[in-house]
Motif scaffolding. Structure first.
Motif, PDB file in Angstrom:
ATOM      1  N   SER A 172       6.404  -3.424  10.130  1.00  0.00           N
ATOM      2  CA  SER A 172       5.644  -2.848  11.233  1.00  0.00           C
ATOM      3  C   SER A 172       5.066  -3.944  12.117  1.00  0.00           C
ATOM      4  O   SER A 172       4.569  -4.952  11.629  1.00  0.00           O
ATOM      5  CB  SER A 172       4.512  -1.984  10.682  1.00  0.00           C
ATOM      6  OG  SER A 172       3.897  -1.279  11.740  1.00  0.00           O
ATOM      7  N   PRO A 210       1.534  -4.920   3.921  1.00  0.00           N
ATOM      8  CA  PRO A 210       0.394  -4.009   4.070  1.00  0.00           C
ATOM      9  C   PRO A 210       0.243  -3.559   5.524  1.00  0.00           C
ATOM     10  O   PRO A 210       0.655  -4.265   6.441  1.00  0.00           O
ATOM     11  CB  PRO A 210      -0.805  -4.872   3.651  1.00  0.00           C
ATOM     12  CG  PRO A 210      -0.231  -5.996   2.853  1.00  0.00           C
ATOM     13  CD  PRO A 210       1.132  -6.246   3.409  1.00  0.00           C
ATOM     14  N   LEU A 211      -0.327  -2.379   5.712  1.00  0.00           N
ATOM     15  CA  LEU A 211      -0.551  -1.861   7.069  1.00  0.00           C
ATOM     16  C   LEU A 211      -1.966  -2.182   7.522  1.00  0.00           C
ATOM     17  O   LEU A 211      -2.872  -2.355   6.711  1.00  0.00           O
ATOM     18  CB  LEU A 211      -0.405  -0.346   7.099  1.00  0.00           C
ATOM     19  CG  LEU A 211       0.977   0.275   7.148  1.00  0.00           C
ATOM     20  CD1 LEU A 211       0.845   1.748   7.509  1.00  0.00           C
ATOM     21  CD2 LEU A 211       1.873  -0.421   8.167  1.00  0.00           C
ATOM     22  N   LEU A 241      -4.160   8.481   5.779  1.00  0.00           N
ATOM     23  CA  LEU A 241      -3.746   8.063   4.444  1.00  0.00           C
ATOM     24  C   LEU A 241      -4.707   7.029   3.868  1.00  0.00           C
ATOM     25  O   LEU A 241      -5.276   6.215   4.596  1.00  0.00           O
ATOM     26  CB  LEU A 241      -2.350   7.440   4.476  1.00  0.00           C
ATOM     27  CG  LEU A 241      -1.174   8.380   4.683  1.00  0.00           C
ATOM     28  CD1 LEU A 241       0.120   7.591   4.687  1.00  0.00           C
ATOM     29  CD2 LEU A 241      -1.139   9.459   3.602  1.00  0.00           C
ATOM     30  N   ILE A 242      -4.880   7.098   2.566  1.00  0.00           N
ATOM     31  CA  ILE A 242      -5.634   6.077   1.841  1.00  0.00           C
ATOM     32  C   ILE A 242      -4.707   5.496   0.785  1.00  0.00           C
ATOM     33  O   ILE A 242      -4.025   6.241   0.076  1.00  0.00           O
ATOM     34  CB  ILE A 242      -6.870   6.704   1.146  1.00  0.00           C
ATOM     35  CG1 ILE A 242      -7.793   7.330   2.200  1.00  0.00           C
ATOM     36  CG2 ILE A 242      -7.607   5.666   0.306  1.00  0.00           C
ATOM     37  CD1 ILE A 242      -8.865   8.214   1.605  1.00  0.00           C
ATOM     38  N   VAL A 243      -4.655   4.174   0.717  1.00  0.00           N
ATOM     39  CA  VAL A 243      -3.908   3.536  -0.364  1.00  0.00           C
ATOM     40  C   VAL A 243      -4.835   3.448  -1.564  1.00  0.00           C
ATOM     41  O   VAL A 243      -5.941   2.922  -1.469  1.00  0.00           O
ATOM     42  CB  VAL A 243      -3.426   2.132   0.046  1.00  0.00           C
ATOM     43  CG1 VAL A 243      -2.806   1.422  -1.144  1.00  0.00           C
ATOM     44  CG2 VAL A 243      -2.427   2.230   1.185  1.00  0.00           C
ATOM     45  N   LYS A 244      -4.371   4.002  -2.677  1.00  0.00           N
ATOM     46  CA  LYS A 244      -5.194   3.969  -3.903  1.00  0.00           C
ATOM     47  C   LYS A 244      -5.464   2.527  -4.302  1.00  0.00           C
ATOM     48  O   LYS A 244      -4.531   1.733  -4.408  1.00  0.00           O
ATOM     49  CB  LYS A 244      -4.427   4.637  -5.053  1.00  0.00           C
ATOM     50  CG  LYS A 244      -4.742   6.086  -5.230  1.00  0.00           C
ATOM     51  CD  LYS A 244      -4.112   6.590  -6.532  1.00  0.00           C
ATOM     52  CE  LYS A 244      -3.768   8.050  -6.405  1.00  0.00           C
ATOM     53  NZ  LYS A 244      -2.912   8.520  -7.491  1.00  0.00           N
ATOM     54  N   GLY A 287       1.191  -0.157  -2.086  1.00  0.00           N
ATOM     55  CA  GLY A 287       0.252  -0.468  -1.015  1.00  0.00           C
ATOM     56  C   GLY A 287       0.913  -1.106   0.191  1.00  0.00           C
ATOM     57  O   GLY A 287       0.246  -1.406   1.169  1.00  0.00           O
ATOM     58  N   GLN A 288       2.220  -1.316   0.116  1.00  0.00           N
ATOM     59  CA  GLN A 288       2.926  -1.936   1.240  1.00  0.00           C
ATOM     60  C   GLN A 288       3.860  -0.912   1.883  1.00  0.00           C
ATOM     61  O   GLN A 288       4.241   0.073   1.277  1.00  0.00           O
ATOM     62  CB  GLN A 288       3.706  -3.161   0.768  1.00  0.00           C
ATOM     63  CG  GLN A 288       2.785  -4.211   0.155  1.00  0.00           C
ATOM     64  CD  GLN A 288       3.499  -5.524  -0.096  1.00  0.00           C
ATOM     65  OE1 GLN A 288       4.492  -5.848   0.544  1.00  0.00           O
ATOM     66  NE2 GLN A 288       2.981  -6.290  -1.039  1.00  0.00           N
ATOM     67  N   PHE A 289       4.187  -1.177   3.129  1.00  0.00           N
ATOM     68  CA  PHE A 289       4.964  -0.230   3.925  1.00  0.00           C
ATOM     69  C   PHE A 289       6.100  -0.947   4.651  1.00  0.00           C
ATOM     70  O   PHE A 289       5.937  -2.066   5.119  1.00  0.00           O
ATOM     71  CB  PHE A 289       4.072   0.439   4.980  1.00  0.00           C
ATOM     72  CG  PHE A 289       3.000   1.332   4.399  1.00  0.00           C
ATOM     73  CD1 PHE A 289       1.874   0.797   3.786  1.00  0.00           C
ATOM     74  CD2 PHE A 289       3.119   2.713   4.474  1.00  0.00           C
ATOM     75  CE1 PHE A 289       0.892   1.624   3.245  1.00  0.00           C
ATOM     76  CE2 PHE A 289       2.144   3.550   3.945  1.00  0.00           C
ATOM     77  CZ  PHE A 289       1.020   2.996   3.323  1.00  0.00           C
ATOM     78  N   LEU A 314      -3.258   3.210   9.016  1.00  0.00           N
ATOM     79  CA  LEU A 314      -3.466   4.147   7.908  1.00  0.00           C
ATOM     80  C   LEU A 314      -4.368   5.292   8.338  1.00  0.00           C
ATOM     81  O   LEU A 314      -4.120   6.457   8.013  1.00  0.00           O
ATOM     82  CB  LEU A 314      -4.076   3.419   6.704  1.00  0.00           C
ATOM     83  CG  LEU A 314      -3.111   2.520   5.919  1.00  0.00           C
ATOM     84  CD1 LEU A 314      -3.881   1.676   4.923  1.00  0.00           C
ATOM     85  CD2 LEU A 314      -2.054   3.360   5.203  1.00  0.00           C
ATOM     86  N   ALA A 372       1.178   5.735  -4.715  1.00  0.00           N
ATOM     87  CA  ALA A 372      -0.219   5.287  -4.725  1.00  0.00           C
ATOM     88  C   ALA A 372      -0.932   5.651  -3.431  1.00  0.00           C
ATOM     89  O   ALA A 372      -1.683   4.866  -2.867  1.00  0.00           O
ATOM     90  CB  ALA A 372      -0.302   3.786  -4.989  1.00  0.00           C
ATOM     91  N   LEU A 373      -0.655   6.868  -2.946  1.00  0.00           N
ATOM     92  CA  LEU A 373      -1.252   7.302  -1.691  1.00  0.00           C
ATOM     93  C   LEU A 373      -2.128   8.540  -1.900  1.00  0.00           C
ATOM     94  O   LEU A 373      -1.841   9.375  -2.756  1.00  0.00           O
ATOM     95  CB  LEU A 373      -0.163   7.662  -0.674  1.00  0.00           C
ATOM     96  CG  LEU A 373       0.602   6.507  -0.052  1.00  0.00           C
ATOM     97  CD1 LEU A 373       1.623   7.045   0.938  1.00  0.00           C
ATOM     98  CD2 LEU A 373      -0.336   5.529   0.648  1.00  0.00           C
ATOM     99  N   ILE A 374      -3.171   8.609  -1.106  1.00  0.00           N
ATOM    100  CA  ILE A 374      -4.005   9.806  -1.057  1.00  0.00           C
ATOM    101  C   ILE A 374      -4.021  10.288   0.385  1.00  0.00           C
ATOM    102  O   ILE A 374      -4.198   9.484   1.310  1.00  0.00           O
ATOM    103  CB  ILE A 374      -5.453   9.488  -1.499  1.00  0.00           C
ATOM    104  CG1 ILE A 374      -5.454   8.964  -2.946  1.00  0.00           C
ATOM    105  CG2 ILE A 374      -6.356  10.714  -1.357  1.00  0.00           C
ATOM    106  CD1 ILE A 374      -6.784   8.370  -3.363  1.00  0.00           C
ATOM    107  N   VAL A 375      -3.794  11.588   0.580  1.00  0.00           N
ATOM    108  CA  VAL A 375      -3.939  12.152   1.921  1.00  0.00           C
ATOM    109  C   VAL A 375      -5.412  12.510   2.099  1.00  0.00           C
ATOM    110  O   VAL A 375      -5.999  13.211   1.275  1.00  0.00           O
ATOM    111  CB  VAL A 375      -3.059  13.399   2.086  1.00  0.00           C
ATOM    112  CG1 VAL A 375      -3.350  14.071   3.420  1.00  0.00           C
ATOM    113  CG2 VAL A 375      -1.583  13.029   1.993  1.00  0.00           C
ATOM    114  N   LYS A 376      -5.999  11.972   3.162  1.00  0.00           N
ATOM    115  CA  LYS A 376      -7.413  12.250   3.440  1.00  0.00           C
ATOM    116  C   LYS A 376      -7.612  13.735   3.638  1.00  0.00           C
ATOM    117  O   LYS A 376      -6.897  14.349   4.437  1.00  0.00           O
ATOM    118  CB  LYS A 376      -7.835  11.551   4.738  1.00  0.00           C
ATOM    119  CG  LYS A 376      -8.435  10.196   4.535  1.00  0.00           C
ATOM    120  CD  LYS A 376      -9.007   9.703   5.855  1.00  0.00           C
ATOM    121  CE  LYS A 376      -8.942   8.187   5.887  1.00  0.00           C
ATOM    122  NZ  LYS A 376      -9.208   7.662   7.230  1.00  0.00           N
TER     123      LYS A 376
END
Lengths: 585, 585
Positions: free
Chosen positions: B171, A567-568, A578-581, B188-190, A573, B577-581
């Protein structure tokens, strides 16, 4: 300097010399009055010795307490060994130790650092840095490095230029899935990691670089099958002003050079076989030709002779297994059951023993007499003593099943010899595959592959009949490389993309830069990409690639050693907008 | 084959031969009855000729209509040229053309494909594939490829193994910002792209690889200054059982080898200068030593002599500009104004002319007599004819300002000769930098750098006084490489991370795998990383790196040719599972 020599350097020529060595304690043998230590580094093992007579008693006591994998530095004198070991380069000598410094103590490792370790795959991956100390893994990495250098020097000598193409590029949704990289400076936008430098190498040709290569990482976000990695290495090449035969000649000479340098083997000119023939003869397009058991179609000889199991089928096809007529019924039944397993999925297997005495014994004796079976044997080129195995059914499925059987038999019979190398070219691939369900066309190689010029006119009228200027390099049953002549004019490229279902806008958005480039004078060009991880493994006589990758990922795409991905931080983020759902409850 | 020879191959030895060539039309000269075409490829230019007398009239007419950058294939005969051109390898011959095939027509390119193009930076980047056709860019890429191969062969001959480390790693929020890669399979992981393979190469040392190298892409998500790229290439190296001097000797020999191979220059043993001396003598830690103008501190000679501007300052420091005593007042004033510009930010400049006749003329004649000024001259090692320039103020600032002046003067005076190479080592860097505002300690090199053993005890009591086992390789005023001996024991590494403000949990989460590795016998080790893009540019006598990168990004991190980064499809975001703000209104 911590050492005057490395642990593989000392021989009888050094006897009497004072030396300093450093390395890992691989093993100790304590006879009470005498102690031997095997000191190991990348270059070899040197035997150290201490005893009550010649060594300081404190030093001997200290040495006895040093555990495996401790890193030590020692001083001493090279002595001639009493019991020489001709199997190791340093086997003539040992070092009488006069001082020992512990440079780094070591806990007991979680598995033994030996060729045949007691460590399972998971443990070895978690402690990969210890696994790498093991000779098999270490030698694999050294071998990989050596092959890379051979390839580079060969290509450089043939006027290829190594050009680094970018890793942060643009996502193209067709084909495999891209790994993407959010851009902080361009909010809401993403780079993609390259699945291959395909378009860039074509642009280098438009740019006049003439002969390009690169040993380069590529990325594919696929659900991982065994022995697939999300990042993998490719020998990527492109040439201008060439026809298919020029490229094949060039890379045939590269592989021949490698076989010569590594194994002292000069292969014969590589056989060239069409895709269609490969499928018909071997049941797949990457045949292992180290052995025979080629397919013989028996429809004419086996259908309409009263054996109804065969009659309705699209294909009846057999292979002759050498010297297997002597197999017991139990042995044969095991193979019948093998092909019936869900992984293979065949209905069964008809067998014919071609006995040494010229008689035949088969599972279909009721339907075929000796005369009939002798015709099968003749067709299959089966000799006395061979066993013919026959399958029937839908052509595609049956070929795939018989191919699986052929490979398994070869494995069982020891015909897939790791020190034998049988390269070949497979050519004349169809340009398109048709999706059975949707009827959509997919590029069999990729959307930049040129059709044969004489097939251009069929592109729209009969696309699935169009043959591509594409070729695969196959070694020992593995596709180690594939390439094609590329389209180098805008009109054909546009037509190709349109046939693949791209709208004009999509084509422009994704590949507009390439089609624009073709407006300014594009040379005819083509290339090839070789899977480096697999090439190296096969050249080393192995089939699994994992030991040839220093830090591989597991089947979930995880690096279990560093525990990535992870996880970040929220801050990170936020910076990326970015938002993780959240996961559904 | 499209060609029997490339465009740089034909010489007088080929006169009379029938040949086939292919390439780009670089230029045509149409004399009406006679037409010359310069045909270009990567290897050179060959002159084609057609005329009314010897050529088919239709062919001549066709040829006249062929525009620049068209790709053609021609057949013809090699003739001796009447007007030879000794400046080009093919200058003795021309080809009397008997047939022309247009392989690819060309629109007029958006800028001229010539050494000095009319295309601006933006246009050249958008059409980089055309820019690459220009000799300067093409030669830069060829040069880069050549240097990479030299480096690889050198290192391989010195027992280094090239090992590929992974690109999809974890990271670590300290240091520069990471580019991250969302994992689809691990929602949810990077992953992160490596800023350098630092920890992996250390693990390779723990794994016993002994000598590692890699020419490898690294990634840093920084706001881009001019001439910085988000992805850049590094020659990355690590060695076991070495002290600082061993590493310096090894890479001194690498650079000497490159200079020898490329320029036939055998450099003298590289000077070694401490960080402190570099700052005091050159005002920065990457001095250009191709020329003098070293700093002389004049506090003792210039303070408390009645010139109050100097008296209160921390530092008074001067340089002797060779042969500049003859400069006019206007010339000198221009430099005074130069240092007052906000980019430099100095208050002014005191000057002293050391005239040829032994007299002095200065801007501070009121306060210093000839005797006083002669002492300055002696201290500064200024000869008759030189001009002394003096600055005063806060030590750090003044040194930085005088360093900027020194470099600008050298540029102006032609002392930064592109064909002269002056490498040196800078050593004895402090282990930590202290944040002036927060008082926090930052690692000057990185958190894995070992302090000098004799400074270990000061680590907690007086951390900013601790000197690191770190070294920079400097060439012509550029840091081309930097490295250090690493910490190889867990206790010191833990202490280091704690001093840098890591909590125990953070240290374990981010570098636990490395500290765990040190439990199992870690050899003393150290390494170096050379910035390959810059090294190549400097070895080629250039300062800007962009021409040495095939597809560079602009200062916003964009590839304007392929238009990346770009927004993603919603499907792709969903899979990750990402949303761009959404952007704030």
């Amino acid at each position: 300097m911590y050492r005057s020599h490395h642990c593989g350097a000392l021989t009888a020529a050094h006897i009497g010399t004072g030396v300093q060595l450093a390395g890992w304690v691989a093993k100790t043998r304590d006879k009470g009055f005498m102690l031997w230590i095997d000191l190991r580094d990348r270059y070899g093992i040197t035997q150290l010795v201490l005893d009550e007579e010649r060594s300081d008693s404190k030093l001997l006591e200290t040495a006895k307490r040093i555990g495996r994998e401790t890193v030590i530095q020692v001083s001493g004198t090279v002595l001639e060994r009493e019991a020489k070991n001709p199997n190791m380069p340093t086997g003539d000598i040992e070092i009488l130790v006069t001082s020992i410094d512990v440079l780094s103590p070591a806990q007991t490792p979680p598995f033994t650092i030996e060729d045949n370790t007691d460590g399972g795959e998971d443990l070895r991956m978690k402690y990969r840095y210890l696994d790498i100390r093991r000779t098999p893994v270490q030698q694999s990495l050294l071998f990989r490095s050596k092959v890379a250098l051979l390839v580079r020097n060969f290509l450089a000598e043939h006027a290829f230029v190594e050009v680094e193409t970018p890793y942060l590029i643009k996502s193209t949704p067709e084909g495999a899935r891209d790994f993407v990289v959010p851009s902080r400076m361009n909010e809401g936008q993403f780079y993609a990691l390259p699945q291959s430098p395909q378009t860039f190498k074509q642009l280098l040709m438009v740019g006049g670089m003439d002969k390009y290569f690169q040993i380069v990482k590529c990325f594919r976000d696929e659900d991982l099958r065994a022995d697939r990695q999300p990042e993998f290495t490719q020998i990527d090449c492109e040439l201008s002003f060439v026809h298919q035969n020029d490229i094949m000649a060039c890379f045939e000479s590269l592989l021949a050079f490698l076989l010569e340098e590594i194994h002292g083997v000069t292969p014969k000119p590589f056989p060239v076989i069409s895709y269609e023939d490969a499928i018909k003869t071997y049941g797949n397009d990457k045949p292992d030709i180290r052995f025979g058991m080629t397919f013989t179609e028996l429809n004419d000889l086996a259908q309409n002779k009263g054996f109804q199991v065969f009659d309705a089928q699209e294909l009846v096809v057999g292979i002759a297994v050498p010297d297997a007529a002597s197999w017991s019924r139990k042995q044969i039944d095991a193979w019948v059951n093998w092909v019936k397993r869900p992984q293979v999925g065949a209905n069964g297997l008809v067998w014919v023993k071609c006995n040494e005495d010229g008689s035949y014994k088969s599972s279909v004796d009721k339907f075929f007499d000796a005369d009939g079976l002798s015709k099968w044997a003749e067709a299959c080129d089966a000799k006395a003593g061979d066993l013919i195995l026959v399958m029937a059914g839908n052509a595609n499925q049956t070929r795939t099943q018989l191919s699986a059987l052929r490979m398994a038999l070869a494995e069982e019979l020891g015909l897939r010899k790791p020190d034998e190398f049988a390269p070949l070219w497979v050519v004349d691939f169809p340009l398109f595959e048709k999706d059975e369900e949707t009827g959509a066309l997919h590029a069999m190689h990729h959307p930049f592959t040129a059709p044969k010029p004489e097939h251009l006119k069929k592109l729209e009228s009969d696309p699935t009949a169009v043959i591509a200027q594409a070729y695969d390099l196959v070694l020992n049953g593995n596709e180690i490389g594939g390439g094609s002549i590329r389209i180098h004019d805008r009109i054909t490229q546009e037509k190709m993309l349109s046939l693949l279902g791209f709208s004009e806008e999509e084509a422009k958005a994704q590949f507009g830069f390439l089609m624009d480039a073709f407006r300014y004078g594009a040379p005819p060009h083509g290339g090839i990409a070789l899977g480096f991880d697999r090439l190296v493994a096969i050249l080393d006589g192995k089939e699994t690639i994992r030991d040839y990758i220093a830090f591989p990922k597991n089947n979930s795409g995880r690096d279990v050693m560093i525990d990535a991905p992870a996880p970040l931080d929220t801050d990170q983020l936020d910076e990326l907008a970015l938002i993780v759902k959240p996961k559904p409850e």
